[in-house]
Design a protein around this motif. Structure first.
Motif, PDB file in Angstrom:
ATOM      1  N   GLY A  61      -5.867   9.034  -2.421  1.00 12.14           N
ATOM      2  CA  GLY A  61      -4.875   9.010  -1.356  1.00 12.14           C
ATOM      3  C   GLY A  61      -4.255   7.660  -1.065  1.00 12.14           C
ATOM      4  N   ILE A  62      -4.641   6.610  -1.792  1.00 12.90           N
ATOM      5  CA  ILE A  62      -4.050   5.304  -1.511  1.00 12.90           C
ATOM      6  C   ILE A  62      -4.097   4.413  -2.754  1.00 12.90           C
ATOM      7  N   SER A  63      -3.024   3.660  -2.928  1.00  9.92           N
ATOM      8  CA  SER A  63      -2.961   2.643  -3.978  1.00  9.92           C
ATOM      9  C   SER A  63      -2.638   1.308  -3.315  1.00  9.92           C
ATOM     10  N   ARG A  64      -3.379   0.254  -3.698  1.00  9.40           N
ATOM     11  CA  ARG A  64      -3.144  -1.086  -3.161  1.00  9.40           C
ATOM     12  C   ARG A  64      -2.734  -2.014  -4.301  1.00  9.40           C
ATOM     13  N   PHE A  65      -1.670  -2.788  -4.053  1.00 15.96           N
ATOM     14  CA  PHE A  65      -1.173  -3.733  -5.042  1.00 15.96           C
ATOM     15  C   PHE A  65      -1.161  -5.122  -4.418  1.00 15.96           C
ATOM     16  N   LEU A 119       2.138  -9.036 -10.599  1.00 16.70           N
ATOM     17  CA  LEU A 119       1.018  -8.219 -10.141  1.00 16.70           C
ATOM     18  C   LEU A 119      -0.283  -8.967 -10.380  1.00 16.70           C
ATOM     19  N   VAL A 120      -1.041  -9.199  -9.320  1.00 15.20           N
ATOM     20  CA  VAL A 120      -2.351  -9.840  -9.440  1.00 15.20           C
ATOM     21  C   VAL A 120      -3.396  -8.801  -9.813  1.00 15.20           C
ATOM     22  N   LEU A 121      -3.461  -7.730  -9.040  1.00 18.51           N
ATOM     23  CA  LEU A 121      -4.359  -6.623  -9.375  1.00 18.51           C
ATOM     24  C   LEU A 121      -3.963  -5.387  -8.584  1.00 18.51           C
ATOM     25  N   VAL A 122      -4.489  -4.256  -9.019  1.00 21.71           N
ATOM     26  CA  VAL A 122      -4.223  -2.978  -8.367  1.00 21.71           C
ATOM     27  C   VAL A 122      -5.548  -2.273  -8.129  1.00 21.71           C
ATOM     28  N   ARG A 123      -5.668  -1.634  -6.969  1.00 21.38           N
ATOM     29  CA  ARG A 123      -6.846  -0.846  -6.628  1.00 21.38           C
ATOM     30  C   ARG A 123      -6.386   0.546  -6.200  1.00 21.38           C
ATOM     31  N   ARG A 124      -6.940   1.545  -6.854  1.00 21.08           N
ATOM     32  CA  ARG A 124      -6.575   2.921  -6.523  1.00 21.08           C
ATOM     33  C   ARG A 124      -7.801   3.653  -5.990  1.00 21.08           C
ATOM     34  N   GLU A 164       0.841  -1.193   0.000  1.00 23.31           N
ATOM     35  CA  GLU A 164       0.000   0.000   0.000  1.00 23.31           C
ATOM     36  C   GLU A 164       0.880   1.249   0.000  1.00 23.31           C
ATOM     37  N   SER A 165       0.471   2.223  -0.799  1.00 26.75           N
ATOM     38  CA  SER A 165       1.211   3.477  -0.896  1.00 26.75           C
ATOM     39  C   SER A 165       0.246   4.652  -0.824  1.00 26.75           C
ATOM     40  N   ASP A 166       0.609   5.653  -0.027  1.00 25.86           N
ATOM     41  CA  ASP A 166      -0.207   6.860   0.075  1.00 25.86           C
ATOM     42  C   ASP A 166       0.083   7.840  -1.056  1.00 25.86           C
ATOM     43  N   SER A 167       1.105   7.532  -1.848  1.00 33.26           N
ATOM     44  CA  SER A 167       1.438   8.363  -3.005  1.00 33.26           C
ATOM     45  C   SER A 167       1.285   7.532  -4.271  1.00 33.26           C
ATOM     46  N   GLU A 168       1.179   8.198  -5.388  1.00 29.38           N
ATOM     47  CA  GLU A 168       0.989   7.503  -6.667  1.00 29.38           C
ATOM     48  C   GLU A 168       2.234   6.704  -7.024  1.00 29.38           C
ATOM     49  N   GLN A 169       2.030   5.446  -7.390  1.00 33.90           N
ATOM     50  CA  GLN A 169       3.128   4.600  -7.842  1.00 33.90           C
ATOM     51  C   GLN A 169       2.678   3.883  -9.107  1.00 33.90           C
ATOM     52  N   SER A 170       3.542   3.899 -10.116  1.00 29.38           N
ATOM     53  CA  SER A 170       3.223   3.199 -11.356  1.00 29.38           C
ATOM     54  C   SER A 170       3.566   1.722 -11.212  1.00 29.38           C
TER      55      SER A 170
END
Length: 269
Positions: free
Chosen positions: A227-231, A219-224, A196-202
Motif C-alpha cells: 500500500g505504499i512506496s517511498r522514494f 534516486l537514492v533508494l526506494v522502499r516498497r 510517498e505514493s499509495d499507488s504503485e509507481q515505477s
C-alpha cells in the motif's frame, strides 16, 4: 649554517604572523558569538563553511596539498564552534570510518557520543542532549530498523550537511548531519526529498514526474511495502518547504528532509 638560521628565522616570523592572525580571528568570532547569543541564532553554519572552502580551494596554489588546506580550515571552524561553547555531536557510528569522519569534520575538541541506533542519536538532539546527529548516508542494504529518514521530523530537525565535504579520492565513509531548524544555504546545494505514493509507481514514472515539475534529481533508494512506496531523492539546488514544485508532483506526500552544500568528491581541480 647561516643560511639555515636565516630560513628558520623567516619561518618563525611567518609563524608569528599566522599566530597574530589566528588570535585576531578568534577575537572576531568572540564578538560574533556575543551578537548571535543576543539574537538567538545558531553557531553551526555548514553552508558558510562550504563557501569558504570553495573560495580558498579556487585560489590555492603551491606545494601545500589541498587536503591539508581543508584540514587546517576544518580545525579552525571546529575551534570557532568550540569557542562559542555548548556544542556536541550524537553519532551512530556503525564502523570506525564513521567515527574518524566525525573527528575530522568537527575536530578533536568537540564532544561526541556514540549511540547504538540512528533513532537514539536523533532522540539525543530532540532532547537537547546533543547539538547535531551524524548518521550514515542511507543505503539499499540498511536494515528496516536502522532507517531513520522516513520518520525524520522535518523541518523541526533537518539534514544540514553531507560528510565529507571534500575528498581527493574515494570517500571512506558517507554521512549526513541532522540539526534543529532549517538548512544553511550555500552557493551550490543539493536537497534531500522524500516522496510517498499509495499507488504503485515505477522509477521511470517517478523521474518523469520530477522532470515535468522542473526538478533534476537522482534516486537514492526506494522502499516498497503493502500500500505504499517511498522514494528518497537527491535533487539539485535548494528546495525549501512550500516550494510549488513539490505541490505539483503527482504523489500523495512530498516533503523536504533537508539540504546541504554539494560535496567536492574526488576533487582534482
Amino acid at each position: 649554517m647561516d643560511t639555515l638560521s636565516a630560513v628558520r628565522a623567516q619561518l618563525d616570523a611567518i609563524d608569528d604572523s599566522m599566530h597574530d592572525l589566528l588570535m585576531q580571528r578568534s577575537g572576531i568570532v568572540a564578538s560574533l558569538a556575543a551578537s548571535r547569543a543576543k539574537a538567538g541564532s545558531t553557531i553551526l553554519r555548514p553552508g558558510r563553511e562550504a563557501d569558504i572552502l570553495r573560495r580558498l580551494l579556487a585560489r590555492h596554489a603551491g606545494p601545500l596539498p589541498r587536503g591539508a588546506l581543508v584540514r587546517l580550515w576544518r580545525e579552525l571552524f571546529a575551534a570557532s564552534i568550540h569557542q562559542q561553547g555548548g556544542f556536541s555531536v550524537a553519532v551512530y557510528a556503525r564502523d570506525a570510518a564513521m567515527a574518524r569522519l566525525v573527528a575530522e569534520h568537527f575536530g578533536a575538541l568537540t564532544a561526541a557520543r556514540t549511540h547504538p541506533t540512528p533513532a537514539r542519536a536523533l532522540a539525543a538532539v530532540t532532547r537537547g542532549e546533543a547539538s547535531v546527529a551524524v548518521l550514515p548516508f542511507p543505503e539499499d542494504a540498511d536494515a528496516p530498523e536502522m532507517e531513520w529518514w522516513p520518520a525524520l521530523n522535518a523541518p523541526q530537525l533537518s539534514v544540514v550537511a553531507r560528510l565529507p565535504f571534500f575528498t581527493e579520492g574515494e570517500a571512506e565513509a558517507d554521512a549526513l548531519v541532522v540539526a534543529p531548524g532549517a538548512p544553511d544555504p550555500s552557493a551550490e546545494d543539493r536537497s534531500l526529498l522524500l516522496l510517498e505514493s499509495d499507488s504503485e509507481q515505477s522509477r521511470g514514472q517517478l523521474l518523469a514526474s520530477l522532470t515535468a515539475a522542473g526538478i533534476t534529481a537522482r534516486l537514492v533508494l526506494v522502499r516498497r511495502a503493502p500500500g505504499i512506496s517511498r522514494f528518497l531523492m537527491e535533487a539539485d539546488g535548494l528546495i525549501m518547504p512550500g516550494d510549488p514544485r513539490l505541490a505539483a508532483l503527482p504523489f500523495d506526500r512530498a516533503r523536504m528532509l533537508g539540504a546541504y552544500a554539494a560535496p567536492l568528491r574526488g576533487f582534482s581541480g
